[in-house]
Design an enzyme around this catalytic site. Structure first.
Site, PDB file in Angstrom:
ATOM      1  N   HIS A 159      -4.900  -3.249   6.498  1.00 18.06           N
ATOM      2  CA  HIS A 159      -4.720  -3.484   5.059  1.00 18.06           C
ATOM      3  C   HIS A 159      -6.098  -3.830   4.487  1.00 18.06           C
ATOM      4  CE1 HIS A 159      -3.319  -4.892   1.224  1.00 18.06           C
ATOM      5  NE2 HIS A 159      -3.897  -6.064   1.437  1.00 18.06           N
TER       6      HIS A 159
ATOM      7  N   ASP B  87       0.842  -1.204   0.000  1.00 16.54           N
ATOM      8  CA  ASP B  87       0.000   0.000   0.000  1.00 16.54           C
ATOM      9  C   ASP B  87       0.875   1.252   0.000  1.00 16.54           C
ATOM     10  OD1 ASP B  87      -2.291  -1.730   0.307  1.00 16.54           O
ATOM     11  OD2 ASP B  87      -1.574  -2.030   2.346  1.00 16.54           O
TER      12      ASP B  87
HETATM   13  P1  NAX Z   1      -3.135 -17.762  -4.448  1.00 20.12           P
HETATM   14  O1  NAX Z   1      -4.552 -18.191  -4.292  1.00 20.12           O
HETATM   15  O2  NAX Z   1      -2.518 -17.737  -5.802  1.00 20.12           O
HETATM   16  O3  NAX Z   1      -2.200 -18.689  -3.547  1.00 20.12           O
HETATM   17  C1  NAX Z   1      -2.492 -18.986  -2.216  1.00 20.12           C
HETATM   18  C2  NAX Z   1      -1.894 -20.329  -1.927  1.00 20.12           C
HETATM   19  O4  NAX Z   1      -2.031 -20.561  -0.541  1.00 20.12           O
HETATM   20  C3  NAX Z   1      -2.593 -21.477  -2.655  1.00 20.12           C
HETATM   21  O5  NAX Z   1      -1.647 -22.222  -3.402  1.00 20.12           O
HETATM   22  C4  NAX Z   1      -3.190 -22.291  -1.522  1.00 20.12           C
HETATM   23  O6  NAX Z   1      -3.208 -23.680  -1.793  1.00 20.12           O
HETATM   24  C5  NAX Z   1      -2.267 -21.936  -0.374  1.00 20.12           C
HETATM   25  N1  NAX Z   1      -2.832 -22.188   0.951  1.00 20.12           N
HETATM   26  C6  NAX Z   1      -4.132 -22.042   1.346  1.00 20.12           C
HETATM   27  N2  NAX Z   1      -4.249 -22.424   2.629  1.00 20.12           N
HETATM   28  C7  NAX Z   1      -3.015 -22.788   3.050  1.00 20.12           C
HETATM   29  C8  NAX Z   1      -2.498 -23.290   4.265  1.00 20.12           C
HETATM   30  N3  NAX Z   1      -3.290 -23.524   5.321  1.00 20.12           N
HETATM   31  N4  NAX Z   1      -1.176 -23.569   4.351  1.00 20.12           N
HETATM   32  C9  NAX Z   1      -0.370 -23.372   3.294  1.00 20.12           C
HETATM   33  N5  NAX Z   1      -0.792 -22.919   2.081  1.00 20.12           N
HETATM   34  C10 NAX Z   1      -2.094 -22.631   1.993  1.00 20.12           C
HETATM   35  O7  NAX Z   1      -3.021 -16.342  -3.735  1.00 20.12           O
HETATM   36  P2  NAX Z   1      -1.876 -15.239  -3.856  1.00 20.12           P
HETATM   37  O8  NAX Z   1      -2.186 -14.325  -4.956  1.00 20.12           O
HETATM   38  O9  NAX Z   1      -0.552 -15.907  -3.814  1.00 20.12           O
HETATM   39  O10 NAX Z   1      -2.157 -14.411  -2.507  1.00 20.12           O
HETATM   40  C11 NAX Z   1      -1.904 -15.000  -1.246  1.00 20.12           C
HETATM   41  C12 NAX Z   1      -2.502 -14.154  -0.143  1.00 20.12           C
HETATM   42  O11 NAX Z   1      -1.935 -12.842  -0.153  1.00 20.12           O
HETATM   43  C13 NAX Z   1      -4.020 -13.941  -0.265  1.00 20.12           C
HETATM   44  O12 NAX Z   1      -4.606 -14.085   1.003  1.00 20.12           O
HETATM   45  C14 NAX Z   1      -4.118 -12.492  -0.710  1.00 20.12           C
HETATM   46  O13 NAX Z   1      -5.351 -11.910  -0.344  1.00 20.12           O
HETATM   47  C15 NAX Z   1      -2.963 -11.890   0.030  1.00 20.12           C
HETATM   48  N6  NAX Z   1      -2.464 -10.591  -0.425  1.00 20.12           N
HETATM   49  C16 NAX Z   1      -2.049  -9.730   0.512  1.00 20.12           C
HETATM   50  C17 NAX Z   1      -1.533  -8.495   0.193  1.00 20.12           C
HETATM   51  C18 NAX Z   1      -1.047  -7.558   1.248  1.00 20.12           C
HETATM   52  O14 NAX Z   1      -0.698  -6.431   0.882  1.00 20.12           O
HETATM   53  N7  NAX Z   1      -1.002  -7.914   2.519  1.00 20.12           N
HETATM   54  C19 NAX Z   1      -1.469  -8.055  -1.226  1.00 20.12           C
HETATM   55  C20 NAX Z   1      -1.511  -9.183  -2.202  1.00 20.12           C
HETATM   56  C21 NAX Z   1      -2.443 -10.295  -1.851  1.00 20.12           C
HETATM   57  O15 NAX Z   1      -3.729  -9.927  -2.236  1.00 20.12           O
END
Ligand code: NAX
Length: 325
Positions: free
Chosen positions: A186, A158
């Site tokens: 966030h 951000d």
């Molecule tokens: P993706 O859906 O591409 O990847 C997430 C991965 O996490 C998947 O492969 C899934 O199998 C895995 N997963 C789910 N539960 C799990 C667990 N208990 N243990 C280990 N792995 C697990 O998402 P992606 O684009 O990589 O984003 C990941 C996270 O970042 C999301 O929650 C998203 O909302 C968050 N973000 C946070 C941001 C921030 O500024 N704080 C910005 C970017 C992003 O949106």
């Protein structure tokens, strides 16, 4: 090369995982003098995909990667980790409310907090998976052995979005924009504090003489940037999130850095109540710890915006209070 560390990354087969892991393995994050053992955590149904990522990491033949291993068990993945980047979480589905997402993802961070408690001690934890502030709160409550100040959640993306926007508007290089702190959650209530930010050392309002733009379009664009990217790209921001997570970690490693970082509030800074994870101006200290910079002056406008985000975090805490050990 003498130093070797262990870094656990959850959600390793996801979009952000695919972007961040290669940069960690290349030595960019922890330095060319440090070798990294990478522990990749995925859910059982997706661990095969993480193994594919691990194969590609090996194929890069990075000198800085000592090893890469995949796990579907958090305790094994976190064993002996010095850094745990908690990226994995279930994404928000169509029609899903933020409150549903909080309830859906909360239990992941109960389990991972407990696993960290058992498996790691000298570890720093960065939560990226959303809702990242409240997920960090859940994890630290379930991890009594590790000090709360070892936990943080990422608001660096951000801040980077806001700095880029100000630099475009003022027509200056992005490195001329600093002290842009994002306060609060966030989420769409975050406050990107353009009043304390500086462009070439001057107040933003001296270079951008459009207060209405700063108070409305600027704030809204930073708050809604994630949704705008999904609309344009058809997928959520991943490379920029990975890049900002690297900024977050490198800032925590570099004494003197001042950056936006969500950390547990102890009630002593800027009137933010104790017991929520809140994004503040964080300054890294010499000994690997940090302090909340106390020199920011907040206007009435800023205080109102910050209160909205504080109230949202208090409501989120209420929603998951059964998960706080
Ligand atoms: P993706 O859906 O591409 O990847 C997430 C991965 O996490 C998947 O492969 C899934 O199998 C895995 N997963 C789910 N539960 C799990 C667990 N208990 N243990 C280990 N792995 C697990 O998402 P992606 O684009 O990589 O984003 C990941 C996270 O970042 C999301 O929650 C998203 O909302 C968050 N973000 C946070 C941001 C921030 O500024 N704080 C910005 C970017 C992003 O949106």
């Amino acid at each position: 090369m003498t130093n070797t560390i262990r870094v656990a990354v959850t959600g390793a087969a996801g979009q952000i995982g695919y972007s961040i892991l290669f940069r960690i393995a290349s030595g960019e994050v922890f330095g060319k003098g440090t070798k990294v053992n990478l522990n990749l955590l995925e859910i059982p149904a997706v661990v095969k995909a993480a193994e594919g990522v691990a194969m590609e990491l090996q194929d890069c033949a990075y000198k800085n990667m000592a090893s890469v291993n995949c796990y579907d068990d958090a305790t094994k993945a976190f064993a002996g980790a010095h850094w745990a980047l908690l990226v994995g979480a279930t994404p928000r589905g169509p029609g899903m409310e933020r409150s549903d997402l909080i309830r859906e993802n909360g239990p992941i961070f109960v389990d991972q907090g407990r696993a960290l408690n058992k498996a790691a001690s000298d570890v720093r934890i960065v939560v990226v998976g959303n809702p990242c502030n409240t997920n960090a709160l859940i994890a630290l409550h379930n991890c009594q052995e590790i000090p709360a100040n070892r936990f943080s959640a990422m608001t660096a993306l951000d801040e980077n979005r806001g700095r880029a926007l100000l630099s475009l508007k003022a027509k200056v290089p992005v490195e001329d924009v600093d002290k842009l702190i994002v306060w609060g959650n966030h989420s769409s209530t975050m406050f990107a504090d353009f009043e304390n930010a500086r462009i070439k050392g001057k107040a933003v309002a001296e270079l951008i003489k459009d207060e209405n733009w700063l108070r409305t379009d600027f704030l809204k664009t930073v708050q809604q940037r994630g949704a705008e990217i999904i609309k344009a790209r058809g997928k959520s921001s991943a490379a920029s999130a990975a890049s900002s997570c690297i900024d977050h970690v490198t800032n925590l490693l570099k004494p003197g850095s001042l950056f936006s970082c969500a950390v547990p509030s102890d009630g002593s800074s800027y009137g933010i109540p104790k017991g929520i994870v809140f994004s503040f101006p964080v300054r890294t200290k010499e000994n690997g710890t940090y302090e909340i910079d106390q020199t920011f002056k907040l206007s009435q406008f800023a205080k109102e915006k910050i209160k909205t985000s504080t109230d949202e975090l208090l409501q989120e805490r209420e929603l998951i209070k059964d998960l706080l050990a």
